[in-house]
Design a protein around this motif. Structure first.
Motif, PDB file in Angstrom:
ATOM      1  N   VAL A  40       0.869  -1.173   0.000  1.00 54.59           N
ATOM      2  CA  VAL A  40       0.000   0.000   0.000  1.00 54.59           C
ATOM      3  C   VAL A  40       0.906   1.222   0.000  1.00 54.59           C
ATOM      4  O   VAL A  40       1.969   1.208   0.620  1.00 54.59           O
ATOM      5  N   HIS A  41       0.515   2.270  -0.682  1.00 58.37           N
ATOM      6  CA  HIS A  41       1.443   3.365  -0.953  1.00 58.37           C
ATOM      7  C   HIS A  41       2.036   3.986   0.312  1.00 58.37           C
ATOM      8  O   HIS A  41       3.247   4.212   0.383  1.00 58.37           O
ATOM      9  N   ALA A  42       1.225   4.273   1.315  1.00 58.11           N
ATOM     10  CA  ALA A  42       1.736   4.949   2.514  1.00 58.11           C
ATOM     11  C   ALA A  42       1.814   4.011   3.723  1.00 58.11           C
ATOM     12  O   ALA A  42       2.804   4.010   4.440  1.00 58.11           O
ATOM     13  N   GLY A  43       0.767   3.235   3.979  1.00 55.80           N
ATOM     14  CA  GLY A  43       0.776   2.335   5.127  1.00 55.80           C
ATOM     15  C   GLY A  43      -0.601   2.217   5.749  1.00 55.80           C
ATOM     16  O   GLY A  43      -1.608   2.635   5.177  1.00 55.80           O
ATOM     17  N   PHE A  44      -0.642   1.644   6.966  1.00 58.02           N
ATOM     18  CA  PHE A  44      -1.900   1.452   7.678  1.00 58.02           C
ATOM     19  C   PHE A  44      -1.888   2.205   9.004  1.00 58.02           C
ATOM     20  O   PHE A  44      -0.865   2.270   9.691  1.00 58.02           O
ATOM     21  N   GLN A  45      -3.054   2.744   9.367  1.00 59.52           N
ATOM     22  CA  GLN A  45      -3.196   3.424  10.646  1.00 59.52           C
ATOM     23  C   GLN A  45      -3.184   2.419  11.792  1.00 59.52           C
ATOM     24  O   GLN A  45      -3.642   1.282  11.662  1.00 59.52           O
ATOM     25  N   GLN A  46      -2.670   2.875  12.920  1.00 60.55           N
ATOM     26  CA  GLN A  46      -2.592   2.028  14.102  1.00 60.55           C
ATOM     27  C   GLN A  46      -3.939   1.859  14.800  1.00 60.55           C
ATOM     28  O   GLN A  46      -4.215   0.825  15.388  1.00 60.55           O
ATOM     29  N   ASN A  47      -4.751   2.888  14.773  1.00 62.03           N
ATOM     30  CA  ASN A  47      -5.937   2.936  15.627  1.00 62.03           C
ATOM     31  C   ASN A  47      -7.212   2.473  14.941  1.00 62.03           C
ATOM     32  O   ASN A  47      -8.307   2.691  15.453  1.00 62.03           O
ATOM     33  N   LYS A  48      -7.087   1.844  13.772  1.00 57.36           N
ATOM     34  CA  LYS A  48      -8.259   1.324  13.077  1.00 57.36           C
ATOM     35  C   LYS A  48      -7.997  -0.113  12.645  1.00 57.36           C
ATOM     36  O   LYS A  48      -6.871  -0.445  12.253  1.00 57.36           O
ATOM     37  N   PRO A  49      -9.021  -0.965  12.698  1.00 58.27           N
ATOM     38  CA  PRO A  49      -8.826  -2.352  12.254  1.00 58.27           C
ATOM     39  C   PRO A  49      -8.318  -2.400  10.812  1.00 58.27           C
ATOM     40  O   PRO A  49      -8.818  -1.685   9.939  1.00 58.27           O
ATOM     41  N   VAL A  50      -7.331  -3.219  10.570  1.00 61.30           N
ATOM     42  CA  VAL A  50      -6.748  -3.309   9.230  1.00 61.30           C
ATOM     43  C   VAL A  50      -7.792  -3.750   8.218  1.00 61.30           C
ATOM     44  O   VAL A  50      -7.820  -3.258   7.084  1.00 61.30           O
ATOM     45  N   GLU A  51      -8.681  -4.649   8.611  1.00 67.10           N
ATOM     46  CA  GLU A  51      -9.698  -5.139   7.675  1.00 67.10           C
ATOM     47  C   GLU A  51     -10.595  -4.002   7.189  1.00 67.10           C
ATOM     48  O   GLU A  51     -10.995  -3.967   6.023  1.00 67.10           O
ATOM     49  N   MET A  52     -10.888  -3.063   8.079  1.00 70.81           N
ATOM     50  CA  MET A  52     -11.707  -1.911   7.702  1.00 70.81           C
ATOM     51  C   MET A  52     -10.966  -1.042   6.682  1.00 70.81           C
ATOM     52  O   MET A  52     -11.553  -0.550   5.709  1.00 70.81           O
ATOM     53  N   GLN A  53      -9.666  -0.874   6.896  1.00 71.84           N
ATOM     54  CA  GLN A  53      -8.867  -0.074   5.970  1.00 71.84           C
ATOM     55  C   GLN A  53      -8.723  -0.777   4.621  1.00 71.84           C
ATOM     56  O   GLN A  53      -8.780  -0.134   3.569  1.00 71.84           O
ATOM     57  N   LEU A  54      -8.562  -2.094   4.648  1.00 76.42           N
ATOM     58  CA  LEU A  54      -8.477  -2.852   3.402  1.00 76.42           C
ATOM     59  C   LEU A  54      -9.775  -2.752   2.601  1.00 76.42           C
ATOM     60  O   LEU A  54      -9.759  -2.619   1.372  1.00 76.42           O
ATOM     61  N   LYS A  55     -10.890  -2.794   3.296  1.00 78.68           N
ATOM     62  CA  LYS A  55     -12.188  -2.708   2.623  1.00 78.68           C
ATOM     63  C   LYS A  55     -12.324  -1.377   1.880  1.00 78.68           C
ATOM     64  O   LYS A  55     -12.783  -1.331   0.734  1.00 78.68           O
ATOM     65  N   LEU A  56     -11.914  -0.289   2.533  1.00 78.64           N
ATOM     66  CA  LEU A  56     -11.984   1.030   1.911  1.00 78.64           C
ATOM     67  C   LEU A  56     -11.097   1.079   0.666  1.00 78.64           C
ATOM     68  O   LEU A  56     -11.494   1.604  -0.378  1.00 78.64           O
ATOM     69  N   LEU A  57      -9.902   0.518   0.772  1.00 74.93           N
ATOM     70  CA  LEU A  57      -8.961   0.553  -0.346  1.00 74.93           C
ATOM     71  C   LEU A  57      -9.439  -0.308  -1.517  1.00 74.93           C
ATOM     72  O   LEU A  57      -9.360   0.100  -2.673  1.00 74.93           O
ATOM     73  N   LYS A  58      -9.939  -1.482  -1.212  1.00 78.97           N
ATOM     74  CA  LYS A  58     -10.380  -2.389  -2.273  1.00 78.97           C
ATOM     75  C   LYS A  58     -11.602  -1.845  -3.008  1.00 78.97           C
ATOM     76  O   LYS A  58     -11.779  -2.100  -4.205  1.00 78.97           O
ATOM     77  N   SER A  59     -12.441  -1.115  -2.291  1.00 82.79           N
ATOM     78  CA  SER A  59     -13.649  -0.553  -2.915  1.00 82.79           C
ATOM     79  C   SER A  59     -13.372   0.750  -3.651  1.00 82.79           C
ATOM     80  O   SER A  59     -14.258   1.287  -4.319  1.00 82.79           O
ATOM     81  N   LYS A  60     -12.151   1.261  -3.534  1.00 82.26           N
ATOM     82  CA  LYS A  60     -11.788   2.555  -4.140  1.00 82.26           C
ATOM     83  C   LYS A  60     -12.801   3.631  -3.750  1.00 82.26           C
ATOM     84  O   LYS A  60     -13.362   4.332  -4.598  1.00 82.26           O
ATOM     85  N   ASP A  61     -12.996   3.764  -2.466  1.00 78.16           N
ATOM     86  CA  ASP A  61     -14.007   4.677  -1.926  1.00 78.16           C
ATOM     87  C   ASP A  61     -13.489   6.111  -1.964  1.00 78.16           C
ATOM     88  O   ASP A  61     -12.640   6.504  -1.173  1.00 78.16           O
ATOM     89  N   THR A  62     -14.015   6.903  -2.887  1.00 82.21           N
ATOM     90  CA  THR A  62     -13.577   8.290  -3.045  1.00 82.21           C
ATOM     91  C   THR A  62     -14.418   9.274  -2.243  1.00 82.21           C
ATOM     92  O   THR A  62     -14.272  10.488  -2.402  1.00 82.21           O
ATOM     93  N   SER A  63     -15.306   8.768  -1.378  1.00 84.93           N
ATOM     94  CA  SER A  63     -16.093   9.680  -0.539  1.00 84.93           C
ATOM     95  C   SER A  63     -15.234  10.291   0.568  1.00 84.93           C
ATOM     96  O   SER A  63     -15.598  11.318   1.138  1.00 84.93           O
ATOM     97  N   LYS A  64     -14.095   9.657   0.874  1.00 83.19           N
ATOM     98  CA  LYS A  64     -13.174  10.179   1.873  1.00 83.19           C
ATOM     99  C   LYS A  64     -12.288  11.238   1.233  1.00 83.19           C
ATOM    100  O   LYS A  64     -11.683  11.007   0.181  1.00 83.19           O
ATOM    101  N   GLN A  65     -12.195  12.392   1.867  1.00 79.57           N
ATOM    102  CA  GLN A  65     -11.390  13.468   1.290  1.00 79.57           C
ATOM    103  C   GLN A  65      -9.895  13.234   1.492  1.00 79.57           C
ATOM    104  O   GLN A  65      -9.079  13.666   0.692  1.00 79.57           O
ATOM    105  N   TRP A  66      -9.539  12.572   2.594  1.00 81.84           N
ATOM    106  CA  TRP A  66      -8.119  12.324   2.883  1.00 81.84           C
ATOM    107  C   TRP A  66      -7.940  10.839   3.120  1.00 81.84           C
ATOM    108  O   TRP A  66      -8.424  10.309   4.108  1.00 81.84           O
ATOM    109  N   LEU A  67      -7.282  10.164   2.213  1.00 77.83           N
ATOM    110  CA  LEU A  67      -7.084   8.722   2.289  1.00 77.83           C
ATOM    111  C   LEU A  67      -5.744   8.452   2.961  1.00 77.83           C
ATOM    112  O   LEU A  67      -4.697   8.475   2.322  1.00 77.83           O
ATOM    113  N   LYS A  68      -5.793   8.227   4.254  1.00 79.59           N
ATOM    114  CA  LYS A  68      -4.554   8.172   5.032  1.00 79.59           C
ATOM    115  C   LYS A  68      -3.638   7.040   4.608  1.00 79.59           C
ATOM    116  O   LYS A  68      -2.410   7.165   4.676  1.00 79.59           O
TER     117      LYS A  68
END
Length: 314
Positions: A214-242
């Motif tokens: 993944v280009h930058a990495g994963f946040q510590q304070n959120k479940p990785v599976e939740m972050q993977l789901k956002l990335l796989k769905s290419k969810d552009t509703s988030k203004q800042w994709l950490k």
């Protein structure tokens, strides 16, 4: 160091290229020269994102990458989306619409009018419903005396990308002159890649791991599976994709992945950092005087464009 077993496929992760075509050619030559030819022909090559901006030849870099599958049909190529590519894609109108049904312009307020003015967001043709990163990418950030920072057009240093397609920075003409195959390449960039059965050299010898790129990495304070789901769905509703755009919050390895013997490899950070299974491969950071680097697994060998090799060009 233990011998590479025949069944262990080479995995090569290449850092942020940022428009430096000559560096990319030299790095590819050195990778060919410093690996077993039969293994190189079957390698998994993961490009960690940020193909555009800063350097002079974004168009040539993308041509090079597009041609790889036909020149090396037995390799597997993965092209990750970087934060600069996200801005480029947003300006070209290639991002998928937000999953929540909202419009891109609804996110501008979230970022704030002060940022819009300070960063000189793009206000030209087609801006009306553009993702704010597209407006930032094509905007005009003024250089302030005494700050030591010199921008090439926008906060993304995107002017060289425009110029590589023979149009001035901030021109809406870019959307017309970028070739269709380049647009397809950019639109198809993946936001995350998972690979099972990747071998890596450790103090205990070679061990088999899962790898997530993944280009930058994963946040510590959120479940990785939740972050993977956002990335796989290419969810552009988030203004800042950490996972693609942040730095400090995604530098370290999440504890849950440490426990699962998972390699996390990223670019983005402008540093070369190896901490057990956390790999950050961006030694160049888009700087002209710094090398473009790659890491080879399982050996953990670092190869740079500046290495001297007698191998032939691609």
């Amino acid at each position: 160091m233990s011998e590479l077993r025949d069944e262990h496929r080479l995995v090569i992760c290449i850092g942020d290229i940022h428009g430096y075509y000559s560096k990319l050619k030299n790095l590819w030559r050195n990778l060919k020269f410093q690996t077993n030819p039969s293994q190189f022909k079957k390698a998994l090559i993961i490009f960690l994102g940020d193909y555009c901006d800063k350097g002079p030849d974004t168009n040539k870099v993308i041509d090079f990458l597009i041609d790889l599958p036909s020149k090396y049909p037995n390799q597997k190529h993965v092209f990750l989306l970087g934060n600069h590519d996200f801005g480029f894609s947003a300006f070209l109108g290639l991002l998928p619409p937000p999953c929540d049904g909202s419009e891109f312009k609804e996110g501008w307020k979230e970022i704030g009018v002060c940022n819009e003015e300070n960063e000189g967001w793009y206000c030209g043709e087609g801006y009306e419903n553009m993702h704010f990163h597209g407006r930032r990418w094509a905007g005009m950030k003024l250089n302030k005396e005494g700050t030591g920072t010199q921008y090439k057009g926008s906060v993304y240093n995107a002017a060289p990308t425009f110029e590589s397609y023979q149009v001035p920075h901030g021109s809406a003409e870019l959307r017309k002159v970028v070739p269709d195959d380049h647009k397809k390449f950019i639109a198809n960039l993946v936001w995350v890649h998972e690979e099972d059965n990747v071998w890596i050299e450790s103090a205990e010898g070679q061990k088999k791991c899962k790898l997530i790129a993944v280009h930058a990495g994963f946040q510590q304070n959120k479940p990785v599976e939740m972050q993977l789901k956002l990335l796989k769905s290419k969810d552009t509703s988030k203004q800042w994709l950490k996972c693609i755009q942040d730095k400090d919050s995604v530098w370290d390895m999440p504890e849950e992945l440490k426990e699962q013997s998972t390699i996390v490899v990223s670019g983005h950070h402008g540093k070369l950092h190896i901490d057990e299974l956390r790999l950050i491969i961006d030694e160049g950071g888009g700087r002209q005087n710094k090398p473009l680097a790659a890491i080879i697994l399982p050996s953990m060998k670092i190869v740079r464009d500046t290495d001297f090799s007698d191998g032939n060009q691609i």
